[in-house]
Design a protein around this motif. Structure first.
Motif, PDB file in Angstrom:
ATOM      1  N   MET A  86       0.839  -1.203   0.000  1.00 36.31           N
ATOM      2  CA  MET A  86       0.000   0.000   0.000  1.00 36.31           C
ATOM      3  C   MET A  86       0.874   1.253   0.000  1.00 36.31           C
ATOM      4  SD  MET A  86      -3.144   1.165   0.047  1.00 36.31           S
ATOM      5  CE  MET A  86      -4.346   0.155   0.834  1.00 36.31           C
ATOM      6  N   ARG A  87       1.911   1.256   0.812  1.00 35.66           N
ATOM      7  CA  ARG A  87       2.815   2.419   0.851  1.00 35.66           C
ATOM      8  C   ARG A  87       3.495   2.632  -0.497  1.00 35.66           C
ATOM      9  NH1 ARG A  87       2.854   3.806   6.118  1.00 35.66           N
ATOM     10  NH2 ARG A  87       2.801   2.164   7.664  1.00 35.66           N
ATOM     11  N   GLU A  88       3.914   1.536  -1.136  1.00 33.69           N
ATOM     12  CA  GLU A  88       4.536   1.645  -2.459  1.00 33.69           C
ATOM     13  C   GLU A  88       3.550   2.184  -3.484  1.00 33.69           C
ATOM     14  OE1 GLU A  88       6.071  -2.211  -3.354  1.00 33.69           O
ATOM     15  OE2 GLU A  88       7.501  -2.159  -1.688  1.00 33.69           O
ATOM     16  N   ALA A  89       2.295   1.734  -3.418  1.00 33.69           N
ATOM     17  CA  ALA A  89       1.274   2.199  -4.356  1.00 33.69           C
ATOM     18  C   ALA A  89       0.967   3.683  -4.143  1.00 33.69           C
ATOM     19  CB  ALA A  89       0.002   1.371  -4.203  1.00 33.69           C
ATOM     20  N   GLU A  90       1.013   4.126  -2.884  1.00 33.54           N
ATOM     21  CA  GLU A  90       0.731   5.533  -2.590  1.00 33.54           C
ATOM     22  C   GLU A  90       1.841   6.447  -3.091  1.00 33.54           C
ATOM     23  OE1 GLU A  90       0.181   5.419   1.612  1.00 33.54           O
ATOM     24  OE2 GLU A  90      -1.926   4.869   1.466  1.00 33.54           O
ATOM     25  N   THR A  91       3.097   5.976  -3.056  1.00 36.43           N
ATOM     26  CA  THR A  91       4.224   6.816  -3.467  1.00 36.43           C
ATOM     27  C   THR A  91       4.612   6.616  -4.928  1.00 36.43           C
ATOM     28  OG1 THR A  91       5.803   5.147  -2.699  1.00 36.43           O
ATOM     29  CG2 THR A  91       5.173   6.877  -1.133  1.00 36.43           C
ATOM     30  N   GLU A  92       3.959   5.712  -5.616  1.00 37.06           N
ATOM     31  CA  GLU A  92       4.255   5.445  -7.022  1.00 37.06           C
ATOM     32  C   GLU A  92       3.976   6.692  -7.859  1.00 37.06           C
ATOM     33  OE1 GLU A  92       1.738   2.863  -9.962  1.00 37.06           O
ATOM     34  OE2 GLU A  92       2.988   1.559  -8.704  1.00 37.06           O
ATOM     35  N   PRO A  93       4.864   7.017  -8.808  1.00 36.45           N
ATOM     36  CA  PRO A  93       4.607   8.193  -9.654  1.00 36.45           C
ATOM     37  C   PRO A  93       3.374   7.980 -10.531  1.00 36.45           C
ATOM     38  CG  PRO A  93       6.512   6.967 -10.447  1.00 36.45           C
ATOM     39  CD  PRO A  93       6.104   6.339  -9.152  1.00 36.45           C
ATOM     40  N   HIS A  94       2.650   9.037 -10.787  1.00 37.26           N
ATOM     41  CA  HIS A  94       1.403   8.933 -11.544  1.00 37.26           C
ATOM     42  C   HIS A  94       1.416   9.764 -12.825  1.00 37.26           C
ATOM     43  CE1 HIS A  94       0.990  12.279  -8.710  1.00 37.26           C
ATOM     44  NE2 HIS A  94       0.270  12.853  -9.641  1.00 37.26           N
ATOM     45  N   GLU A  95       2.592  10.095 -13.325  1.00 36.67           N
ATOM     46  CA  GLU A  95       2.669  10.839 -14.571  1.00 36.67           C
ATOM     47  C   GLU A  95       2.157   9.972 -15.712  1.00 36.67           C
ATOM     48  OE1 GLU A  95       5.572  10.659 -12.569  1.00 36.67           O
ATOM     49  OE2 GLU A  95       5.096  12.589 -11.656  1.00 36.67           O
ATOM     50  N   GLY A  96       1.379  10.568 -16.574  1.00 33.93           N
ATOM     51  CA  GLY A  96       0.842   9.858 -17.733  1.00 33.93           C
ATOM     52  C   GLY A  96      -0.413   9.063 -17.441  1.00 33.93           C
ATOM     53  N   LYS A  97      -0.877   9.063 -16.208  1.00 37.78           N
ATOM     54  CA  LYS A  97      -2.091   8.330 -15.853  1.00 37.78           C
ATOM     55  C   LYS A  97      -3.208   9.321 -15.565  1.00 37.78           C
ATOM     56  CE  LYS A  97       0.145   4.449 -13.500  1.00 37.78           C
ATOM     57  NZ  LYS A  97       0.259   3.760 -12.221  1.00 37.78           N
ATOM     58  N   ARG A  98      -4.443   8.853 -15.766  1.00 39.93           N
ATOM     59  CA  ARG A  98      -5.577   9.663 -15.345  1.00 39.93           C
ATOM     60  C   ARG A  98      -5.613   9.673 -13.819  1.00 39.93           C
ATOM     61  NH1 ARG A  98      -9.994   6.531 -18.807  1.00 39.93           N
ATOM     62  NH2 ARG A  98      -9.334   5.071 -17.235  1.00 39.93           N
TER      63      ARG A  98
END
Length: 144
Positions: A29-41
């Motif tokens: 969950m922590r990894e998913a929260e800090t994952e970069p979101h560039e290029g995603k809606r």
């Protein structure tokens, strides 16, 4: 490794059996929260979080209702500490909602026409070869 958040009250017996799995899911969950979101809606960046939340809740549900591996006291503790989602589990116990992915998919106020999400439509009722993906959580069909 960070611990699963808990109150000061000590956990009931059996906690040591489920703690490693919950810590692993918490780390994901922590990894998913800090994952970069560039290029995603915006909604696409939340899909991994919904998926991990579903996994954690399903894990507690299966341990208590299907395998009968944890006590009622430990189950209530997990719900009280918000480790598992009590509302989602309540829906899973009802007929027709056993595979529900998230609560947003059955809320009619979130859709344009006041209906359920597209992932709640049975696959046999959809066009052949059509790939369905939920806007809210990325589910590809949870109607059964």
């Amino acid at each position: 490794m960070p611990k699963v958040r808990r109150s000061r009250k000590p956990p009931p017996d059996g906690w040591e059996l489920i703690e490693p799995t919950l810590e692993e899911l918490e780390q994901k969950m922590r990894e998913a929260e800090t994952e970069p979101h560039e290029g995603k809606r915006i909604t696409e960046s939340l899909w991994p979080i919904f998926k991990i939340h579903h996994q954690k809740t399903r894990y507690i549900y299966d341990l208590f209702y299907r395998r009968k591996a944890i006590s009622r006291e430990l189950y209530d503790y997990c719900l009280k500490e918000k480790i598992a989602d009590g509302n989602l589990i309540a829906k899973w116990k009802k007929s027709g909602y056993e595979n529900l992915c998230c609560l947003r998919c059955i809320q009619t106020r979130d859709t344009n026409f006041g209906t359920n999400c597209i992932c709640r439509v049975p696959k046999c009722k959809l066009e052949e070869g059509r790939i369905v993906e939920c806007v809210h959580c990325g589910c590809r069909g949870c109607s059964g």
